[in-house]
Design an enzyme around this catalytic site. Sequence first.
Site, PDB file in Angstrom:
ATOM      1  N   LYS A  48       0.869  -1.176   0.000  1.00 40.63           N
ATOM      2  CA  LYS A  48       0.000   0.000   0.000  1.00 40.63           C
ATOM      3  C   LYS A  48       0.905   1.224   0.000  1.00 40.63           C
ATOM      4  CE  LYS A  48      -1.625   2.520   3.109  1.00 40.63           C
ATOM      5  NZ  LYS A  48      -1.196   3.745   2.395  1.00 40.63           N
ATOM      6  N   GLU A  54      10.187   0.752  10.458  1.00 36.61           N
ATOM      7  CA  GLU A  54      11.278   1.720  10.257  1.00 36.61           C
ATOM      8  C   GLU A  54      10.642   3.089  10.457  1.00 36.61           C
ATOM      9  OE1 GLU A  54      13.220   4.456   8.908  1.00 36.61           O
ATOM     10  OE2 GLU A  54      13.197   3.600   6.883  1.00 36.61           O
ATOM     11  N   CYS A  69      14.358  10.095   6.818  1.00 40.62           N
ATOM     12  CA  CYS A  69      14.334   9.688   8.237  1.00 40.62           C
ATOM     13  C   CYS A  69      15.712   9.772   8.870  1.00 40.62           C
ATOM     14  CB  CYS A  69      13.845   8.255   8.379  1.00 40.62           C
ATOM     15  SG  CYS A  69      12.245   7.993   7.678  1.00 40.62           S
ATOM     16  N   GLU A 125      10.779  15.989  14.585  1.00 42.73           N
ATOM     17  CA  GLU A 125      11.461  15.731  13.311  1.00 42.73           C
ATOM     18  C   GLU A 125      10.966  16.783  12.305  1.00 42.73           C
ATOM     19  OE1 GLU A 125      10.388  11.861  11.816  1.00 42.73           O
ATOM     20  OE2 GLU A 125      12.239  11.669  10.667  1.00 42.73           O
TER      21      GLU A 125
HETATM   22  C1  SIN Z   1      14.544   6.888   4.859  1.00 42.02           C
HETATM   23  O1  SIN Z   1      14.388   8.070   4.880  1.00 42.02           O
HETATM   24  O2  SIN Z   1      13.948   6.145   5.627  1.00 42.02           O
HETATM   25  C2  SIN Z   1      15.443   6.202   3.858  1.00 42.02           C
HETATM   26  C3  SIN Z   1      16.737   6.831   3.727  1.00 42.02           C
HETATM   27  C4  SIN Z   1      17.832   5.899   3.297  1.00 42.02           C
HETATM   28  O3  SIN Z   1      17.599   4.746   2.930  1.00 42.02           O
HETATM   29  O4  SIN Z   1      18.971   6.358   3.356  1.00 42.02           O
END
Ligand code: SIN
Length: 494
Positions: A183, A259, A293, A388
């Site tokens: 999804k 994650e 992230c 964040e």
């Molecule tokens: C992410 O932002 O989760 C992925 C970044 C990455 O794989 O370096």
Amino acid sequence: MKFPIFPNDNAAPIECSFFVGGTWGVTDRFFQVYSPSKGKVIANVAAADADVAHQAVEKASSTFEVWRRTTPYLRSELLKAWHAAMLEHIEGLALTISMEMGKPIQEARGEVRYAASFIELYAREVLRTAGDVIPSHAGDKRLASWHQPVGPVYAITPWNFPAAMITRKLAPALGAGCTAIVKPAEQSPLTALYLAWLWEKVGGPAGTLQVITTNDPVAVSKVMFDDARIRKLTFTGSTEVGKALYRQSANTLKRVSLELGGHAPFIIFEDADLDAAVAEVISCKFRNAGQTCVCTNRIYVHRSIANQFADKLGHAVSDLKVGDPLSEDTRIGPLVDAQGRDKALAHIKDAIGKGASVVAGGKALDGLFVQPTVLIGVTEEMLIMSEETFGPVAPLIVFDCESEVVRKANASPYGLAAYLWTRDLTRAYLVAEALDYGMIGINDGAPSTAQAPFGGVKDSGLGREGGPWGLQEYMDVKFVSTKLTRTELFNEEP
Ligand code: SIN
């Protein structure tokens, strides 16, 4: 469906189906996908509902019984073909990524290569899924462990890496012998459909990979969570949503990989090579306009070099070209939507209001664009220090000694990535060991690579993606104990 779907920038919105049960489904319900740089609708995408979700589960489950019995060699060959097809379609895929979520085209090509590298890796890795022969405690028993696919997988993927976050999950899942339902995020479903189309084109069997596009994720996901035939959830996204999905997965006790969010510290010690550190902060913080992230959200700079570093970083950031993501020289594209832009601007405003100074940028531009920004004099009570940002804002915080900076770096519920910059190897090891994070970059602002374990601790998630660790997330270990009817090789009298 026919791809590439964006022959030119001025094309009328296209109509896209979901990919369920090996067919490109039709429906009378659609949702719109916008180009964040142009602010216009680029696609009307079929909106799946709970009924479609049930069909997808049914198909994933019946196909699993066949797919799990194929050999790893066959699955490896299909992965190799998918990998080659992705690279043949690098321009089409990059254009799709750029159009639907605003990533600068050069970076989008980089993402396609990065995404393809997971498929290439797992085409090899899947041939090494050997079990173990276990030493036996009894003369008449033989013990072993076998690795078997967990079952149908539900993958919820984010918009910030619309290709790589899919292949990082699906290459090991499909390689292990699982079937998968993806999804994709509502903002970026087109890349997911494109990848499914390539899988179909290279001969991926119907029902092995399905893409369920929807603007009603709660209804669709409920079907997946309630159905015990879905054995695994894999999710990349916010910590808040990840925790809710973890709770929902408990009813049917699914395997879970999460994650989640990060708030990465980037520590620059007084002995650092400042020019190199500036270049790495740029690639770490400003990749994907800060919508990553693992990008740093707190840059700790030793007091003795703080002004010099701020000056160098400010100059480098002012040179980053902001603009149309389809232009070859653009480094910073738009933020994905108004909510993302407003959050970045709120963090800048809050920091300035509480005493931070602007070294570079600091302003909103037209549409969803925000100037790449460097702030100095940032302190603990500012919003940016706990939330964040997910935008192109680099806050600098001054520190005086190792113990202080390690304590501050660890004082976060997140634990995804952390970075440190020094020429002293002993310091690098000791600080890296002390940082409570899943990934550490020592003099390296961009450590992600397919063969390494990607993932976090604490509120940043569970499980690892990449390398052999990523494959184990899609395999159960079965213990096999065989009792023999005799213990001597020859039971006849000589
Ligand atoms: C992410 O932002 O989760 C992925 C970044 C990455 O794989 O370096």
